[in-house]
Scaffold this active site. Structure first.
Site, mmCIF file in Angstrom:
data_model
loop_
_atom_site.group_PDB
_atom_site.id
_atom_site.type_symbol
_atom_site.label_atom_id
_atom_site.label_comp_id
_atom_site.label_asym_id
_atom_site.label_seq_id
_atom_site.Cartn_x
_atom_site.Cartn_y
_atom_site.Cartn_z
ATOM 1 N N CYS A 57 0.824 -1.209 0.000
ATOM 2 C CA CYS A 57 0.000 0.000 0.000
ATOM 3 C C CYS A 57 0.863 1.266 0.000
ATOM 4 O O CYS A 57 1.564 1.528 -0.970
ATOM 5 C CB CYS A 57 -0.978 -0.052 1.170
ATOM 6 S SG CYS A 57 -2.226 1.254 1.172
ATOM 7 N N HIS A 82 -3.938 -5.098 -0.428
ATOM 8 C CA HIS A 82 -3.745 -5.608 0.936
ATOM 9 C C HIS A 82 -3.830 -7.138 0.940
ATOM 10 O O HIS A 82 -4.911 -7.706 1.093
ATOM 11 C CB HIS A 82 -4.804 -5.015 1.869
ATOM 12 C CG HIS A 82 -4.555 -3.590 2.219
ATOM 13 N ND1 HIS A 82 -4.069 -3.187 3.437
ATOM 14 C CD2 HIS A 82 -4.687 -2.460 1.493
ATOM 15 C CE1 HIS A 82 -3.920 -1.871 3.445
ATOM 16 N NE2 HIS A 82 -4.304 -1.409 2.276
ATOM 17 N N GLU A 110 -3.054 -9.255 3.105
ATOM 18 C CA GLU A 110 -3.406 -9.850 4.397
ATOM 19 C C GLU A 110 -4.898 -9.843 4.668
ATOM 20 O O GLU A 110 -5.362 -10.472 5.621
ATOM 21 C CB GLU A 110 -2.689 -9.087 5.518
ATOM 22 C CG GLU A 110 -3.375 -7.818 5.998
ATOM 23 C CD GLU A 110 -3.425 -6.693 4.968
ATOM 24 O OE1 GLU A 110 -4.281 -5.802 5.110
ATOM 25 O OE2 GLU A 110 -2.606 -6.705 4.031
#
Length: 396
Positions: A285, A369, A371
């Site tokens: 990011c 992202h 995760e």
């Protein structure tokens, strides 16, 4: 019918919340969460689930989120899904805009109603407006600056709110990382959540990783721990000398809010020193954007940004397509990538850059992202890729 009977049959639904756009447009709705007012940039998020994680993601600092999915809050909230590292802090979205009123929670993990949770965290909410129409406005005109306001009495200083929305400078040129970064160094060993077990602990780490905190999320730290990392999280302004003195096997550049060019004024020289040291480096990011700046590329403000949990991204190193979670209003300008920096991932929505890798160096990053696990876990391989680079470096 008497006047009294008429009043009972047709109650006066006086607006208790307003969304005031910088161009003077006023949208009326019903307030929820905290009272007061907050200014920010309005973005829309297309996710159907994960609202608690979204609202506590530090990358949303300075923004007001409108969800395109009409029913938000129906699974309540809990203490496990918060993404802010400091559980007592409230970095994240400044406001939330919903189509329908919040229903009572219906999930076995729920511990609190979303309305009460918003109130406790100081987040201002508004429901009862046509969020699809607001989304269409953003798509055509871009992300507007606005003020969200909630008052149980329905009394507002409309002139003052319009002035505040009009005068707010916007996110371009704004460094918001100081609002969300940790104040001191700390270590992390919690591993990902497992069904019927909860979170685990990494008690036999293989790697020593330093994570630079520009607004890091808890699940990023868990996944790093899950692939064998002992993680030391350091504030955003930590010097490269201090980072390299810790003799890390790898350095992680975290997500975060604001304009990467503004944060890059102090972060880029640090990242350049880390790259020169030959230390394996992984960015996500904002960390991805600042890695781009560190190698000489430029970043740009996007028209409507990417916010949602259903964004297709192609990994050009494998040819695979992943469904990803996105949250960014700035992007690396792929046309400015210098020789030696290869584009590895692209958005299949608009072709924008979503990943880079430095040729011949153990350095890579992605815009999305990995995760966040938006249903599938397509992108978890990136954490293993980082671990493999550190393992190769250690054995060399």
């Amino acid at each position: 019918m008497t006047q009294h009977e008429n009043d009972t049959a047709w109650p006066d639904h006086k607006p208790t919340a307003l969304l005031v756009l910088a161009d003077g447009t006023v949208l009326e709705g019903f307030g929820l969460g905290a009272e007061g007012h907050a200014v920010g940039e309005v973005c829309f998020n297309t996710a159907m689930t994960g609202y608690e994680e979204i609202l506590t993601d530090p990358s949303y600092a300075g923004q007001l989120i409108t969800f395109t999915f009409p029913h938000i809050g129906n699974v309540g909230t809990n203490e496990e899904d918060i993404e802010t590292v400091n559980m007592a802090a409230t970095p994240g979205a400044r406001g939330v805009i919903l189509r329908t009123a919040i229903t009572d929670p219906s999930n076995y993990r729920a511990t609190k109603h979303l309305d009460a949770w918003l109130r406790a965290r100081g987040i201002i909410g508004l429901s009862g407006i046509d969020t699809r129409a607001l989304t269409a406005l953003i798509r055509s005109k871009g992300m507007p600056n606005a003020v969200i306001a909630h008052s149980r009495t329905g009394e507002f200083d409309l002139h003052g709110l319009k002035e505040e929305a009009r005068e707010w400078p916007g996110l371009e040129g704004m460094d918001l990382v100081p609002m969300v970064t940790s104040g001191q160094r700390f270590t992390w060993d919690e591993t990902p959540w497992a069904w019927d077990k909860g979170f685990g602990r990494q008690d036999k780490p293989e790697f020593n990783v330093v994570a630079i905190d520009y607004g890091i999320k808890r699940n990023i730290l868990r996944l790093l721990a899950g692939v064998g990392c002992k993680v030391t999280v350091v504030p955003a302004t930590t010097s490269s000398e201090d980072i390299l003195a810790m003799k890390p096997d790898g350095v992680f550049l975290s997500n975060g809010p604001g304009d990467p060019a503004a944060t890059g004024k102090y972060a880029v020289p640090v990242i350049q020193d880390v790259i020169k040291s030959g230390t394996p480096t992984f960015g996500i990011c904002l960390g991805h954007q600042m890695l781009g700046l560190a190698v000489g590329a430029k970043t740009k403000k996007m028209h409507q940004g990417h916010h949602g949990a259903n964004h297709p991204v192609k990994d050009e190193t494998t040819g695979k397509v992943e469904i990803t979670s996105m949250n960014h209003g700035f992007a690396v300008d792929e046309t400015t990538l210098p020789k030696g920096a290869t584009q590895t991932h692209i958005s299949l929505f608009d072709g924008s850059n979503c990943g880079i890798q430095l040729d011949g160096k153990p350095v890579f990053s992605v815009q999305y992202h990995p995760e966040a696990s938006p249903g599938p876990r397509d992108s978890h391989y990136l954490f293993q890729r980082f671990a493999d680079l550190m393992r190769q470096k250690k054995s060399a």
